[in-house]
Scaffold this motif. Structure first.
Motif, PDB file in Angstrom:
ATOM      1  N   VAL A 132       3.409   2.443   3.786  1.00 29.93           N
ATOM      2  CA  VAL A 132       3.404   3.909   3.863  1.00 29.93           C
ATOM      3  C   VAL A 132       2.513   4.408   4.999  1.00 29.93           C
ATOM      4  O   VAL A 132       2.827   5.390   5.662  1.00 29.93           O
ATOM      5  CB  VAL A 132       2.964   4.530   2.508  1.00 29.93           C
ATOM      6  CG1 VAL A 132       2.761   6.021   2.630  1.00 29.93           C
ATOM      7  CG2 VAL A 132       4.000   4.228   1.446  1.00 29.93           C
TER       8      VAL A 132
ATOM      9  N   ASP B  52       0.080  12.161   2.580  1.00 27.70           N
ATOM     10  CA  ASP B  52       0.041  12.957   1.347  1.00 27.70           C
ATOM     11  C   ASP B  52       1.427  13.531   1.043  1.00 27.70           C
ATOM     12  O   ASP B  52       1.888  13.480  -0.102  1.00 27.70           O
ATOM     13  CB  ASP B  52      -0.997  14.071   1.480  1.00 27.70           C
ATOM     14  CG  ASP B  52      -1.079  14.916   0.224  1.00 27.70           C
ATOM     15  OD1 ASP B  52      -1.391  14.359  -0.854  1.00 27.70           O
ATOM     16  OD2 ASP B  52      -0.827  16.140   0.321  1.00 27.70           O
TER      17      ASP B  52
ATOM     18  N   TYR C 180       3.656  10.745  -0.276  1.00 23.45           N
ATOM     19  CA  TYR C 180       3.335  10.372  -1.662  1.00 23.45           C
ATOM     20  C   TYR C 180       3.777  11.456  -2.647  1.00 23.45           C
ATOM     21  O   TYR C 180       4.271  11.159  -3.734  1.00 23.45           O
ATOM     22  CB  TYR C 180       1.842  10.082  -1.831  1.00 23.45           C
ATOM     23  CG  TYR C 180       1.470   8.647  -1.561  1.00 23.45           C
ATOM     24  CD1 TYR C 180       1.840   7.636  -2.447  1.00 23.45           C
ATOM     25  CD2 TYR C 180       0.772   8.282  -0.420  1.00 23.45           C
ATOM     26  CE1 TYR C 180       1.523   6.313  -2.217  1.00 23.45           C
ATOM     27  CE2 TYR C 180       0.440   6.954  -0.176  1.00 23.45           C
ATOM     28  CZ  TYR C 180       0.820   5.980  -1.080  1.00 23.45           C
ATOM     29  OH  TYR C 180       0.514   4.664  -0.838  1.00 23.45           O
TER      30      TYR C 180
ATOM     31  N   ARG D 225       7.016   9.639  -4.432  1.00 25.82           N
ATOM     32  CA  ARG D 225       6.168   8.836  -5.333  1.00 25.82           C
ATOM     33  C   ARG D 225       6.946   7.761  -6.075  1.00 25.82           C
ATOM     34  O   ARG D 225       6.500   6.637  -6.205  1.00 25.82           O
ATOM     35  CB  ARG D 225       5.458   9.763  -6.322  1.00 25.82           C
ATOM     36  CG  ARG D 225       4.550   9.042  -7.306  1.00 25.82           C
ATOM     37  CD  ARG D 225       3.805  10.006  -8.201  1.00 25.82           C
ATOM     38  NE  ARG D 225       2.834  10.742  -7.398  1.00 25.82           N
ATOM     39  CZ  ARG D 225       2.723  12.068  -7.394  1.00 25.82           C
ATOM     40  NH1 ARG D 225       3.486  12.798  -8.151  1.00 25.82           N
ATOM     41  NH2 ARG D 225       1.829  12.656  -6.641  1.00 25.82           N
TER      42      ARG D 225
ATOM     43  N   ILE E 166       7.655   4.493  -4.056  1.00 24.39           N
ATOM     44  CA  ILE E 166       6.517   3.763  -3.503  1.00 24.39           C
ATOM     45  C   ILE E 166       5.742   3.077  -4.616  1.00 24.39           C
ATOM     46  O   ILE E 166       5.518   3.655  -5.679  1.00 24.39           O
ATOM     47  CB  ILE E 166       5.585   4.727  -2.743  1.00 24.39           C
ATOM     48  CG1 ILE E 166       6.347   5.382  -1.587  1.00 24.39           C
ATOM     49  CG2 ILE E 166       4.328   4.024  -2.257  1.00 24.39           C
ATOM     50  CD1 ILE E 166       5.650   6.568  -0.996  1.00 24.39           C
TER      51      ILE E 166
ATOM     52  N   ARG F 288       1.087   0.738  -1.689  1.00 23.58           N
ATOM     53  CA  ARG F 288       1.278   1.250  -0.327  1.00 23.58           C
ATOM     54  C   ARG F 288       2.627   0.879   0.256  1.00 23.58           C
ATOM     55  O   ARG F 288       2.889   1.122   1.432  1.00 23.58           O
ATOM     56  CB  ARG F 288       0.198   0.679   0.595  1.00 23.58           C
ATOM     57  CG  ARG F 288      -1.131   1.297   0.457  1.00 23.58           C
ATOM     58  CD  ARG F 288      -2.143   0.676   1.367  1.00 23.58           C
ATOM     59  NE  ARG F 288      -1.697   0.423   2.733  1.00 23.58           N
ATOM     60  CZ  ARG F 288      -2.497   0.057   3.704  1.00 23.58           C
ATOM     61  NH1 ARG F 288      -3.789  -0.106   3.478  1.00 23.58           N
ATOM     62  NH2 ARG F 288      -2.028  -0.171   4.911  1.00 23.58           N
TER      63      ARG F 288
END
Length: 119
Positions: A53, A80, A83, A87, A90, A93
């Motif tokens: 990421v 950010d 994520y 989310r 992932i 990482r």
């Protein structure tokens, strides 16, 4: 809601249902606009499974620099953003399920599930 129901000569329950449907329609319209913006964006690419990421901002900047696009976000803001919106794609990482990154002409970054937008 009771006041609105009285003004419209209907029940409070009916007003709640109308409001719920309106909110659903607004959400569908927002999603449609995001998909459209992603399709017409000058940059769109797939982030592959296994990608770190923290490498994605670098990928975005390199591709945008070639196109002369100034990205609105710094690296931390991009991580950010990724994520918050991806989310479920992932783990720690690492990207476990691919997703699409699009960058608009004005440097906004749009993230979409590959199932939402086939590229």
């Amino acid at each position: 809601l009771e006041e609105i129901a009285k003004l419209m000569n209907t029940t409070k329950a009916n007003i709640c249902m109308i409001e719920k449907r309106a909110r659903e329609n607004i959400e569908k319209a927002r999603n449609t606009l995001l998909i459209y913006q992603s399709i017409v964006a000058p940059l769109r690419f797939r982030v592959k499974e296994g990608t770190d990421v923290f490498q994605i901002p670098k990928m975005i900047y390199e591709k945008c620099n070639k196109l002369g696009i100034h990205v609105r976000y710094n690296s931390l803001e991009l991580v950010d953003h990724i994520y918050r919106h991806m989310r479920d794609k992932i783990e720690k990482r690492v990207v476990k399920r691919p997703f699409i990154v699009s960058v608009t002409e004005d440097g906004d970054v749009i993230l979409l599930d590959c199932e939402t937008l086939k590229d």
